[in-house]
Write a protein that holds these residues in place. Structure first.
Motif, PDB file in Angstrom:
ATOM      1  N   ASP A   1      31.619  47.307  37.287  1.00  0.00           N
ATOM      2  CA  ASP A   1      31.525  47.277  38.723  1.00  0.00           C
ATOM      3  C   ASP A   1      32.523  46.414  39.237  1.00  0.00           C
ATOM      4  O   ASP A   1      33.229  46.961  40.419  1.00  0.00           O
ATOM      5  CB  ASP A   1      30.352  47.347  39.342  1.00  0.00           C
ATOM      6  N   GLU A   2      32.951  45.283  38.849  1.00  0.00           N
ATOM      7  CA  GLU A   2      33.745  44.343  39.496  1.00  0.00           C
ATOM      8  C   GLU A   2      35.432  44.801  39.079  1.00  0.00           C
ATOM      9  O   GLU A   2      35.682  44.976  37.910  1.00  0.00           O
ATOM     10  CB  GLU A   2      33.604  43.034  39.039  1.00  0.00           C
ATOM     11  N   PRO A   3      36.142  44.614  39.879  1.00  0.00           N
ATOM     12  CA  PRO A   3      37.768  44.562  39.545  1.00  0.00           C
ATOM     13  C   PRO A   3      38.105  43.633  38.759  1.00  0.00           C
ATOM     14  O   PRO A   3      37.426  42.481  38.815  1.00  0.00           O
ATOM     15  CB  PRO A   3      38.241  44.941  40.822  1.00  0.00           C
ATOM     16  N   GLN A   4      39.262  43.886  37.894  1.00  0.00           N
ATOM     17  CA  GLN A   4      39.642  42.723  36.949  1.00  0.00           C
ATOM     18  C   GLN A   4      40.385  41.810  37.835  1.00  0.00           C
ATOM     19  O   GLN A   4      41.065  42.188  38.695  1.00  0.00           O
ATOM     20  CB  GLN A   4      40.547  43.370  36.093  1.00  0.00           C
ATOM     21  N   GLN A   5      40.084  40.659  37.640  1.00  0.00           N
ATOM     22  CA  GLN A   5      40.986  39.552  38.356  1.00  0.00           C
ATOM     23  C   GLN A   5      42.031  39.043  37.433  1.00  0.00           C
ATOM     24  O   GLN A   5      42.159  39.142  36.351  1.00  0.00           O
ATOM     25  CB  GLN A   5      40.160  38.019  38.595  1.00  0.00           C
ATOM     26  N   PRO A   6      43.507  38.703  38.338  1.00  0.00           N
ATOM     27  CA  PRO A   6      44.574  38.505  37.372  1.00  0.00           C
ATOM     28  C   PRO A   6      44.278  37.153  36.711  1.00  0.00           C
ATOM     29  O   PRO A   6      43.542  36.404  37.234  1.00  0.00           O
ATOM     30  CB  PRO A   6      45.658  38.436  38.683  1.00  0.00           C
ATOM     31  N   ALA A   7      44.851  37.195  35.590  1.00  0.00           N
ATOM     32  CA  ALA A   7      44.837  35.923  34.785  1.00  0.00           C
ATOM     33  C   ALA A   7      45.794  34.631  35.738  1.00  0.00           C
ATOM     34  O   ALA A   7      46.364  35.081  36.508  1.00  0.00           O
ATOM     35  CB  ALA A   7      45.600  36.108  33.664  1.00  0.00           C
ATOM     36  N   GLU A   8      45.061  33.597  35.561  1.00  0.00           N
ATOM     37  CA  GLU A   8      45.766  32.545  36.115  1.00  0.00           C
ATOM     38  C   GLU A   8      47.054  32.260  35.750  1.00  0.00           C
ATOM     39  O   GLU A   8      47.598  32.474  34.560  1.00  0.00           O
ATOM     40  CB  GLU A   8      44.938  31.029  35.545  1.00  0.00           C
ATOM     41  N   GLY A   9      47.818  31.993  36.700  1.00  0.00           N
ATOM     42  CA  GLY A   9      49.353  31.651  36.523  1.00  0.00           C
ATOM     43  C   GLY A   9      50.189  32.911  36.766  1.00  0.00           C
ATOM     44  O   GLY A   9      51.540  32.932  36.558  1.00  0.00           O
TER      45      GLY A   9
ATOM     46  N   GLU B   1      38.508  35.261  25.518  1.00  0.00           N
ATOM     47  CA  GLU B   1      38.495  36.718  25.729  1.00  0.00           C
ATOM     48  C   GLU B   1      36.971  36.936  25.530  1.00  0.00           C
ATOM     49  O   GLU B   1      36.251  37.577  26.252  1.00  0.00           O
ATOM     50  CB  GLU B   1      39.143  38.027  25.383  1.00  0.00           C
ATOM     51  N   LYS B   2      36.592  36.525  24.443  1.00  0.00           N
ATOM     52  CA  LYS B   2      35.102  36.759  24.027  1.00  0.00           C
ATOM     53  C   LYS B   2      34.087  35.733  24.854  1.00  0.00           C
ATOM     54  O   LYS B   2      33.186  36.526  25.185  1.00  0.00           O
ATOM     55  CB  LYS B   2      35.160  36.030  22.418  1.00  0.00           C
ATOM     56  N   LEU B   3      34.359  34.553  25.009  1.00  0.00           N
ATOM     57  CA  LEU B   3      33.832  33.922  25.875  1.00  0.00           C
ATOM     58  C   LEU B   3      33.753  34.404  27.532  1.00  0.00           C
ATOM     59  O   LEU B   3      32.543  34.306  28.039  1.00  0.00           O
ATOM     60  CB  LEU B   3      34.248  32.395  26.089  1.00  0.00           C
ATOM     61  N   LYS B   4      34.925  34.964  27.895  1.00  0.00           N
ATOM     62  CA  LYS B   4      34.711  35.722  29.199  1.00  0.00           C
ATOM     63  C   LYS B   4      33.854  36.945  29.084  1.00  0.00           C
ATOM     64  O   LYS B   4      33.087  37.013  30.105  1.00  0.00           O
ATOM     65  CB  LYS B   4      36.385  36.210  29.599  1.00  0.00           C
ATOM     66  N   GLU B   5      33.965  37.708  28.101  1.00  0.00           N
ATOM     67  CA  GLU B   5      32.843  38.841  27.869  1.00  0.00           C
ATOM     68  C   GLU B   5      31.663  38.386  27.722  1.00  0.00           C
ATOM     69  O   GLU B   5      30.614  38.926  28.573  1.00  0.00           O
ATOM     70  CB  GLU B   5      33.613  39.704  26.955  1.00  0.00           C
ATOM     71  N   LYS B   6      31.354  37.388  27.097  1.00  0.00           N
ATOM     72  CA  LYS B   6      30.063  36.837  26.861  1.00  0.00           C
ATOM     73  C   LYS B   6      29.414  36.332  28.279  1.00  0.00           C
ATOM     74  O   LYS B   6      28.192  36.825  28.787  1.00  0.00           O
ATOM     75  CB  LYS B   6      29.829  35.841  26.036  1.00  0.00           C
ATOM     76  N   ALA B   7      30.157  35.833  29.119  1.00  0.00           N
ATOM     77  CA  ALA B   7      29.642  35.403  30.438  1.00  0.00           C
ATOM     78  C   ALA B   7      29.426  36.401  31.308  1.00  0.00           C
ATOM     79  O   ALA B   7      28.578  36.417  32.155  1.00  0.00           O
ATOM     80  CB  ALA B   7      30.787  34.216  31.070  1.00  0.00           C
ATOM     81  N   GLN B   8      30.263  37.563  31.385  1.00  0.00           N
ATOM     82  CA  GLN B   8      29.972  38.613  32.131  1.00  0.00           C
ATOM     83  C   GLN B   8      28.815  39.393  31.733  1.00  0.00           C
ATOM     84  O   GLN B   8      28.010  39.965  32.648  1.00  0.00           O
ATOM     85  CB  GLN B   8      31.314  39.568  31.978  1.00  0.00           C
ATOM     86  N   ARG B   9      28.476  39.661  30.551  1.00  0.00           N
ATOM     87  CA  ARG B   9      27.070  40.093  29.774  1.00  0.00           C
ATOM     88  C   ARG B   9      26.147  39.403  30.618  1.00  0.00           C
ATOM     89  O   ARG B   9      24.983  40.037  30.793  1.00  0.00           O
ATOM     90  CB  ARG B   9      27.097  40.113  28.324  1.00  0.00           C
ATOM     91  N   LYS B  10      26.299  37.981  30.392  1.00  0.00           N
ATOM     92  CA  LYS B  10      25.025  37.199  30.790  1.00  0.00           C
ATOM     93  C   LYS B  10      24.682  37.523  32.199  1.00  0.00           C
ATOM     94  O   LYS B  10      23.758  37.194  32.818  1.00  0.00           O
ATOM     95  CB  LYS B  10      25.210  35.718  30.361  1.00  0.00           C
ATOM     96  N   ALA B  11      25.980  37.487  32.935  1.00  0.00           N
ATOM     97  CA  ALA B  11      25.743  37.518  34.413  1.00  0.00           C
ATOM     98  C   ALA B  11      25.268  38.962  34.871  1.00  0.00           C
ATOM     99  O   ALA B  11      24.414  39.141  35.967  1.00  0.00           O
ATOM    100  CB  ALA B  11      27.394  37.237  35.276  1.00  0.00           C
ATOM    101  N   GLY B  12      25.309  39.906  34.130  1.00  0.00           N
ATOM    102  CA  GLY B  12      24.891  41.027  34.513  1.00  0.00           C
ATOM    103  C   GLY B  12      24.062  41.665  33.502  1.00  0.00           C
ATOM    104  O   GLY B  12      23.893  42.999  33.212  1.00  0.00           O
ATOM    105  N   GLU B  13      22.755  40.951  33.215  1.00  0.00           N
ATOM    106  CA  GLU B  13      21.989  41.375  32.164  1.00  0.00           C
ATOM    107  C   GLU B  13      21.099  42.559  32.676  1.00  0.00           C
ATOM    108  O   GLU B  13      20.633  43.147  31.990  1.00  0.00           O
ATOM    109  CB  GLU B  13      20.872  40.054  31.898  1.00  0.00           C
TER     110      GLU B  13
END
Length: 57
Positions: free
Chosen positions: A43-51, A23-35
């Motif tokens: 603004d993006e809807p949450q995507q369902p988890a894999e599986g 979760e921490k890595l995912k949040e970090k990637a989202q912050r980096k993408a939306g600097e």
């Protein structure tokens, strides 16, 4: 009295730690993408988890 299942407890702790790290890595990637945008807004809807039943793959 039954003996405690330490292996089960350890596995649960490991799974919780792994989930938190992902979760921490995912949040970090989202912050980096939306600097450029304002912080705290998703603004993006949450995507369902894999599986999950609704996902395709």
């Amino acid at each position: 009295m039954a003996t405690p299942n330490y292996g089960y407890e350890k596995r649960q702790k490991e799974l919780a730690k792994k989930k938190k790290k992902e979760e921490k890595l995912k949040e970090k990637a989202q912050r980096k993408a939306g600097e450029g945008g304002p912080e705290g807004q998703d603004d993006e809807p949450q995507q369902p988890a894999e599986g999950t039943p609704g996902s395709t793959g």
